[in-house]
Scaffold this motif. Structure first.
Motif, PDB file in Angstrom:
ATOM      1  N   LEU A 133       4.604   9.958  -8.916  1.00  0.00           N
ATOM      2  CA  LEU A 133       3.447   9.101  -8.668  1.00  0.00           C
ATOM      3  C   LEU A 133       3.836   7.860  -7.871  1.00  0.00           C
ATOM      4  O   LEU A 133       3.288   6.767  -8.084  1.00  0.00           O
ATOM      5  CB  LEU A 133       2.784   8.706  -9.996  1.00  0.00           C
ATOM      6  CG  LEU A 133       2.195   9.859 -10.822  1.00  0.00           C
ATOM      7  CD1 LEU A 133       1.672   9.352 -12.162  1.00  0.00           C
ATOM      8  CD2 LEU A 133       1.077  10.562 -10.053  1.00  0.00           C
ATOM      9  N   ALA A 134       4.758   8.009  -6.949  1.00  0.00           N
ATOM     10  CA  ALA A 134       5.152   6.886  -6.099  1.00  0.00           C
ATOM     11  C   ALA A 134       3.944   6.371  -5.333  1.00  0.00           C
ATOM     12  O   ALA A 134       3.099   7.150  -4.860  1.00  0.00           O
ATOM     13  CB  ALA A 134       6.251   7.322  -5.132  1.00  0.00           C
ATOM     14  N   GLY A 135       3.835   5.051  -5.231  1.00  0.00           N
ATOM     15  CA  GLY A 135       2.717   4.456  -4.519  1.00  0.00           C
ATOM     16  C   GLY A 135       1.474   4.228  -5.347  1.00  0.00           C
ATOM     17  O   GLY A 135       0.459   3.749  -4.837  1.00  0.00           O
ATOM     18  N   PHE A 136       1.541   4.541  -6.653  1.00  0.00           N
ATOM     19  CA  PHE A 136       0.369   4.403  -7.526  1.00  0.00           C
ATOM     20  C   PHE A 136       0.333   3.050  -8.245  1.00  0.00           C
ATOM     21  O   PHE A 136      -0.546   2.839  -9.077  1.00  0.00           O
ATOM     22  CB  PHE A 136       0.369   5.523  -8.582  1.00  0.00           C
ATOM     23  CG  PHE A 136      -0.210   6.815  -8.108  1.00  0.00           C
ATOM     24  CD1 PHE A 136      -1.285   7.397  -8.778  1.00  0.00           C
ATOM     25  CD2 PHE A 136       0.307   7.483  -7.005  1.00  0.00           C
ATOM     26  CE1 PHE A 136      -1.822   8.601  -8.355  1.00  0.00           C
ATOM     27  CE2 PHE A 136      -0.216   8.683  -6.571  1.00  0.00           C
ATOM     28  CZ  PHE A 136      -1.290   9.250  -7.248  1.00  0.00           C
ATOM     29  N   PHE A 137       1.229   2.145  -7.941  1.00  0.00           N
ATOM     30  CA  PHE A 137       1.343   0.899  -8.706  1.00  0.00           C
ATOM     31  C   PHE A 137       0.019   0.140  -8.777  1.00  0.00           C
ATOM     32  O   PHE A 137      -0.371  -0.347  -9.843  1.00  0.00           O
ATOM     33  CB  PHE A 137       2.422   0.003  -8.099  1.00  0.00           C
ATOM     34  CG  PHE A 137       2.794  -1.174  -8.958  1.00  0.00           C
ATOM     35  CD1 PHE A 137       3.862  -1.101  -9.840  1.00  0.00           C
ATOM     36  CD2 PHE A 137       2.084  -2.374  -8.884  1.00  0.00           C
ATOM     37  CE1 PHE A 137       4.209  -2.186 -10.641  1.00  0.00           C
ATOM     38  CE2 PHE A 137       2.420  -3.461  -9.674  1.00  0.00           C
ATOM     39  CZ  PHE A 137       3.485  -3.367 -10.552  1.00  0.00           C
ATOM     40  N   GLY A 138      -0.693   0.038  -7.679  1.00  0.00           N
ATOM     41  CA  GLY A 138      -1.921  -0.741  -7.647  1.00  0.00           C
ATOM     42  C   GLY A 138      -3.178   0.032  -7.984  1.00  0.00           C
ATOM     43  O   GLY A 138      -4.280  -0.541  -7.957  1.00  0.00           O
ATOM     44  N   ARG A 139      -3.051   1.300  -8.333  1.00  0.00           N
ATOM     45  CA  ARG A 139      -4.223   2.135  -8.584  1.00  0.00           C
ATOM     46  C   ARG A 139      -4.932   1.752  -9.877  1.00  0.00           C
ATOM     47  O   ARG A 139      -4.310   1.320 -10.855  1.00  0.00           O
ATOM     48  CB  ARG A 139      -3.823   3.612  -8.654  1.00  0.00           C
ATOM     49  CG  ARG A 139      -3.452   4.219  -7.311  1.00  0.00           C
ATOM     50  CD  ARG A 139      -4.673   4.639  -6.515  1.00  0.00           C
ATOM     51  NE  ARG A 139      -5.401   5.711  -7.166  1.00  0.00           N
ATOM     52  CZ  ARG A 139      -5.155   7.018  -6.976  1.00  0.00           C
ATOM     53  NH1 ARG A 139      -4.179   7.395  -6.165  1.00  0.00           N
ATOM     54  NH2 ARG A 139      -5.873   7.940  -7.583  1.00  0.00           N
ATOM     55  N   ASP A 140      -6.243   1.971  -9.879  1.00  0.00           N
ATOM     56  CA  ASP A 140      -7.059   1.814 -11.081  1.00  0.00           C
ATOM     57  C   ASP A 140      -6.870   3.068 -11.931  1.00  0.00           C
ATOM     58  O   ASP A 140      -7.053   4.191 -11.427  1.00  0.00           O
ATOM     59  CB  ASP A 140      -8.521   1.667 -10.664  1.00  0.00           C
ATOM     60  CG  ASP A 140      -9.468   1.461 -11.843  1.00  0.00           C
ATOM     61  OD1 ASP A 140      -9.085   1.732 -13.002  1.00  0.00           O
ATOM     62  OD2 ASP A 140     -10.616   1.050 -11.586  1.00  0.00           O
ATOM     63  N   PRO A 141      -6.502   2.938 -13.221  1.00  0.00           N
ATOM     64  CA  PRO A 141      -6.320   4.134 -14.062  1.00  0.00           C
ATOM     65  C   PRO A 141      -7.536   5.053 -14.090  1.00  0.00           C
ATOM     66  O   PRO A 141      -7.386   6.267 -14.263  1.00  0.00           O
ATOM     67  CB  PRO A 141      -6.040   3.545 -15.452  1.00  0.00           C
ATOM     68  CG  PRO A 141      -5.451   2.208 -15.182  1.00  0.00           C
ATOM     69  CD  PRO A 141      -6.163   1.702 -13.954  1.00  0.00           C
TER      70      PRO A 141
END
Length: 217
Positions: A133-141
């Motif tokens: 899930l690289a690049g998911f740091f800022g995603r809304d759950p």
């Protein structure tokens, strides 16, 4: 019990008994070594979740429990939940909806006092990469699939560095195509970190994937 709890690593359930009224739900005297999985199976109401609640320190007062719990040679039976160093995974991922994916992971890392926020962010980013899930740091759950949310919940739990892992049917809400991959991920991460694992489930496939001993209530 063959090994005395004081000299044993892993999670030891020392003559644990749980009753509800006059009904005996659980009788268990076992040690789960580092990297091992013990599966407890039973129908709804058989006492599976109550066993996890007792270990984690959340048992409802309606139940009566006896016995002692040891983690890596330390008795934790009377400790408050936050001091027991056991991690719980539930059927639902229970991510914080007001936090991003990365903030959820940083929450697990906040216990590590000797690292700055940037260092913790690097650990969180590495954890995301580790589960694809690289690049998911800022995603809304809320924008993630059920399987993605479960992977985030697992890594948040592992980043908090628990001494044991308690699994309360964490795969039951996933569709069949994703369930196998998530099982393999959870058990492989637990073995990698040398964590004793107690899984409660009603699904024989979960027990087969865990690969350890099975107890039926």
């Amino acid at each position: 019990m063959a090994d005395h709890p004081l000299s044993s690593s892993g999670l030891t359930l020392d003559q644990v008994e749980i009753d509800l009224g006059t009904r005996r739900l659980v009788t268990l005297d076992r040690r789960i070594g580092p990297g091992e999985v013990l599966t407890v199976m039973g129908d709804s109401g058989s006492g599976k979740s109550s066993l996890l609640d007792f270990i984690a320190g959340f048992l409802d007062p309606a139940f009566r429990a006896r016995g002692r719990i040891w983690l890596d040679g330390t008795e934790i039976t009377s400790l408050p939940p936050q001091e027991r160093k056991v991690g719980l995974m539930f059927q639902a991922p229970l991510l914080f909806p007001h936090m991003s994916v990365g903030e959820n992971l940083l929450f697990g890392l906040d216990r590590i006092k000797d690292q700055g926020r940037e260092q913790r962010r690097v650990l969180a980013e590495d954890a995301l990469s580790d589960v694809g899930l690289a690049g998911f740091f800022g995603r809304d759950p809320a924008t993630l699939s059920g399987g993605q949310q479960t992977r985030i919940a697992l890594m948040r739990l592992l980043l908090a560095e628990p001494g044991a892992l308690l699994l309360d049917e964490p795969f039951s809400s996933l569709d069949q195509s994703r369930r196998s991959d998530l099982r393999n991920l959870v058990f492989s991460k637990a073995r990698e970190k040398g964590l004793p694992v107690l899984l409660v489930t009603h699904d024989p496939d979960d027990a087969d994937a865990a690969g350890g001993d099975v107890i039926r209530l």
